[in-house]
Motif scaffolding. Structure first.
Motif, mmCIF file in Angstrom:
data_model
loop_
_atom_site.group_PDB
_atom_site.id
_atom_site.type_symbol
_atom_site.label_atom_id
_atom_site.label_comp_id
_atom_site.label_asym_id
_atom_site.label_seq_id
_atom_site.Cartn_x
_atom_site.Cartn_y
_atom_site.Cartn_z
ATOM 1 N N GLU A 79 2.425 -4.504 -7.634
ATOM 2 C CA GLU A 79 1.985 -4.229 -9.009
ATOM 3 C C GLU A 79 0.415 -4.684 -8.716
ATOM 4 N N GLU A 80 -0.567 -3.686 -9.766
ATOM 5 C CA GLU A 80 -1.993 -4.089 -9.320
ATOM 6 C C GLU A 80 -2.470 -5.502 -9.879
ATOM 7 N N THR A 81 -1.614 -6.051 -10.654
ATOM 8 C CA THR A 81 -2.365 -7.391 -11.202
ATOM 9 C C THR A 81 -2.197 -8.520 -10.137
ATOM 10 N N ALA A 111 -2.081 -7.859 -6.642
ATOM 11 C CA ALA A 111 -2.284 -7.140 -5.323
ATOM 12 C C ALA A 111 -3.401 -8.020 -4.610
ATOM 13 N N GLN A 112 -4.338 -8.343 -4.992
ATOM 14 C CA GLN A 112 -5.330 -9.229 -4.483
ATOM 15 C C GLN A 112 -4.711 -10.512 -3.803
ATOM 16 N N THR A 126 -4.649 -0.385 4.221
ATOM 17 C CA THR A 126 -4.698 -0.052 2.622
ATOM 18 C C THR A 126 -5.548 1.211 2.449
ATOM 19 N N GLN A 129 0.010 -0.079 -1.090
ATOM 20 C CA GLN A 129 -0.308 0.613 -2.207
ATOM 21 C C GLN A 129 -0.072 0.028 -3.371
ATOM 22 N N THR A 130 -0.843 0.237 -4.691
ATOM 23 C CA THR A 130 -0.519 -0.389 -5.735
ATOM 24 C C THR A 130 0.220 0.648 -6.760
ATOM 25 N N ALA A 188 0.819 0.768 -11.489
ATOM 26 C CA ALA A 188 0.615 0.099 -12.707
ATOM 27 C C ALA A 188 1.942 -0.299 -13.609
#
Length: 495
Positions: A306-308, A310-311, A380, A401-402, A404
Motif C-alpha cells: 500500500e502506497e502509504t 511503501a517507503q 522497483t 509495486q504499490t 492505492a
C-alpha cells in the motif's frame, strides 16, 4: 562396485536405473555436477525408450500383487519406508545438498523429515479412507429406490511421476506415497540436474520391504526417458511438477492414450501488504521469499505494498535482506546457497538485465554473486505488463509495486496467467476475508507463508496447474472410483 557407483561426501549412491528390484545400466550416461563448486559428482545412467519400456513392464507385472495387498499391509510397509528414511536423514541430506545446492540445515531439520512424514500421512489416510454406502431414495423411477450404492477407490495401475530439481526427494515422495498407498505401482523420472536422492531412496525403500517392481526409477533427460514414459500405452496415471511448456507436451501425450494427468506448474505469486499489517511480520514474509535461492514455485515474488507505507516497508526490507549471508550451503551460517545450474543462473541474470534495461531500478542486488550464486534482488519501477512482473524467474529476484486501495491490490495480484498461491499481510480480519475471496490462487496464506497440511488440497489455477493433491484429493486422482449399485430384490435364501 559399478562404474555408476558414486561417493558423495562419504555416502555411496548407485546411479544406475532401478527397475524391477534390480540395478540396470545404460549404454550412455550424463554427468551430474554439484552447484556448490562445479565438481563432477559422477556419471548417471541415461535412460531411453528401452529403459522406459522395461520400467513400465516391471510396474505392470508388480501391479496385481501390490493392488491386492490388504490396506493394512500396504500401510505397514509404507510406515517401514518412513522408518528407514528417518534412519538415513543425514545421508539423504548430504547427498541432496551436494546435488542441488539447497541448505544442509534445511534438509536435516525440515525437508527430509517431511519425506518420512509423506509416507506416514498417506499410509494413515489410506486406513481412514471410507467405502461409503448409501441408499437411493430418489431416482428417475420408483423402481430405482431402495438400491444400495457402494463407492470404492480401485488402484489405477502403473503411474509415471516426473519431478523437479528444486526439492527433489520431498516433491517425489509427495507423489510416490499416495500413489503407492492407493495400490498403484510407480515409475519415477527425477530431474537430470538433481538425480541422486531418487537413486538412494530406491535402495532405502527396497531394504524397508517394498516389493520389487512396485517402485522403479528411470534416470535421464525429459525428452528421452520422460517422453517415452508419458507416451507409453500401459501407463494409467501421469503426475508432473515443472514448467508450463513441458506440461503442454505431456498433456498431448497423455491425451493420445486418454490417461489422466495432474500438473503442478509455475507461479508468479503476489504478497499483498496493507497499511494495517504488522510491518515487521510483513517484511519477514517478504524476505522469506528468498528461501532456496528463490527456487520455490510458491514464492511470492511480486511484492504489492500500500502506497502509504511503501517507503518504510522498503527501508526495513532492504535492511533485513541485505544482512542475508550467501555462500556454501553446507555452512550453518549460510542463508542462501547457489542456484542449481549455470543455465539457470544465465536465465535469472537475463531476466534482471532486461528489466534494468527497460527502466527498472535495483534497490538491492541486480547482479551475480560469487560462484553460482545470484545476489538477492529487489526491483522497483516495473510496469505491470513487463516480463519481470509477468514471467516466472525462479531465482532470488523480487519486484515491488504499490497500490492505492483493495481494488487495485486485487487487480494487480490477479493480473498474470498464473494462479498458484498468494499471501496477504493485514491486521483486519474482514479485509482478509474480502481480499482472499477475490484472489485467484490455489493456496492463500494470511499473515504466514508456506504452512502446508497434507490434509488440504494443493494445486494451481490457470497456467499454474491442473488438479489437486493432498488427502482424499490424491486418492481421487490415483484411483478409479467405482460405484456398485445393488438391488434389494432377487436374493435367494441360502439359510
Amino acid at each position: 562396485m559399478s562404474e555408476h557407483t558414486l561417493t558423495v561426501a562419504g555416502v555411496t549412491v548407485d546411479a544406475r536405473h532401478w527397475i524391477g528390484g534390480e540395478r540396470v545400466a545404460s549404454t550412455d550416461t550424463f554427468v551430474d555436477v554439484s552447484p556448490i563448486d562445479g565438481s563432477v559428482l559422477g556419471e548417471i545412467a541415461r535412460g531411453t525408450a528401452t529403459e522406459a519400456s522395461a520400467a513400465v513392464a516391471a510396474a505392470r507385472a508388480a501391479f496385481p500383487g501390490w493392488a491386492a495387498t490388504p490396506r493394512a499391509e500396504r500401510a505397514r510397509i509404507l510406515h517401514a519406508v518412513a522408518d528407514a528414511v528417518e534412519k538415513r536423514i543425514e545421508d539423504l541430506s548430504i547427498v541432496e545438498t551436494h546435488d542441488n545446492g539447497a541448505l544442509l540445515r534445511s534438509h536435516r531439520r525440515g525437508v527430509m523429515p517431511r519425506v518420512a512424514h509423506n509416507f506416514r500421512f498417506f499410509a494413515d489416510w489410506l486406513l481412514r479412507l471410507g467405502h461409503d454406502d448409501f441408499t437411493t431414495y430418489t431416482s428417475g423411477s420408483a423402481a430405482g429406490r431402495g438400491h444400495t450404492n457402494h463407492v470404492s477407490w480401485d488402484p489405477a495401475g502403473p503411474c509415471v511421476l516426473i519431478t523437479p530439481w528444486n526439492a527433489p526427494l520431498m516433491l517425489a515422495t509427495w507423489k510416490i506415497a499416495p500413489a503407492l498407498a492407493a495400490g498403484n505401482t510407480v515409475i519415477l523420472k527425477p530431474a537430470e540436474w538433481s538425480p541422486l536422492t531418487a537413486s538412494l531412496f530406491a535402495d532405502i525403500a527396497a531394504e524397508a520391504g517394498l516389493p520389487a517392481g512396485v517402485l522403479n526409477v528411470v534416470q535421464g533427460y525429459g525428452g528421452e526417458a520422460g517422453g517415452a514414459l508419458v507416451s507409453h500405452p500401459d501407463v494409467r496415471r501421469i503426475s508432473f511438477t515443472g514448467s508450463v511448456p513441458t506440461a503442454k507436451t505431456i498433456a498431448a501425450a497423455a491425451a493420445a492414450n486418454l490417461v489422466p494427468a495432474s500438473f503442478e506448474l509455475g507461479g508468479k505469486s503476489p504478497l499483498l501488504v496493507f497499511a494495517d499489517a504488522d510491518l515487521d511480520l510483513a517484511v519477514d514474509l517478504a524476505v522469506e521469499q528468498y528461501d532456496n535461492a528463490g527456487q520455490v514455485c510458491l514464492a511470492a515474488t511480486r511484492i504489492l505494498v500500500e502506497e502509504t507505507i511503501a517507503q518504510e516497508f522498503t527501508r526495513r526490507f532492504t535492511e533485513k535482506a541485505s544482512a542475508l549471508r550467501q555462500g556454501d550451503p553446507r555452512d550453518e551460517a549460510t542463508d542462501i546457497g547457489p542456484n542449481i545450474h549455470p543455465r539457470q543462473l544465465e536465465k535469472i541474470d537475463g531476466f534482471v538485465q532486461r528489466a534494468l534495461a527497460a527502466g527498472a531500478r535495483a534497490v538491492i542486488g541486480g547482479h551475480r554473486g560469487e560462484g553460482q550464486c545470484y545476489a538477492p534482488t529487489l526491483l522497483t519501477d516495473v510496469a505491470q505488463d513487463s516480463e519481470i512482473v509477468q514471467e516466472e524467474v525462479f531465482g532470488p529476484v523480487l519486484t515491488l509495486q504499490t497500490f492505492a486501495d483493495e481494488d487495485e491490490a486485487v487487480r494487480l495480484a490477479n493480473d498474470t496467467r498464473f494462479g498458484l498461491a498468494a499471501t496477504v499481510a493485514t491486521g483486519d480480519r474482514e479485509r482478509a476475508e474480502r481480499v482472499t475471496d477475490r484472489l485467484v490462487a490455489g493456496t492463500v496464506w494470511v499473515n504466514c507463508f508456506f504452512v502446508r497440511d497434507l490434509q488440504a488440497p494443493f494445486g494451481g489455477s490457470r497456467h499454474s496447474g491442473v488438479g489437486r493433491e493432498g488427502g482424499t484429493w490424491s486418492f481421487d486422482f490415483y484411483c478409479d472410483l467405482k460405484n456398485t449399485v445393488t438391488s434389494p430384490k432377487g436374493w435367494r435364501d441360502h439359510g
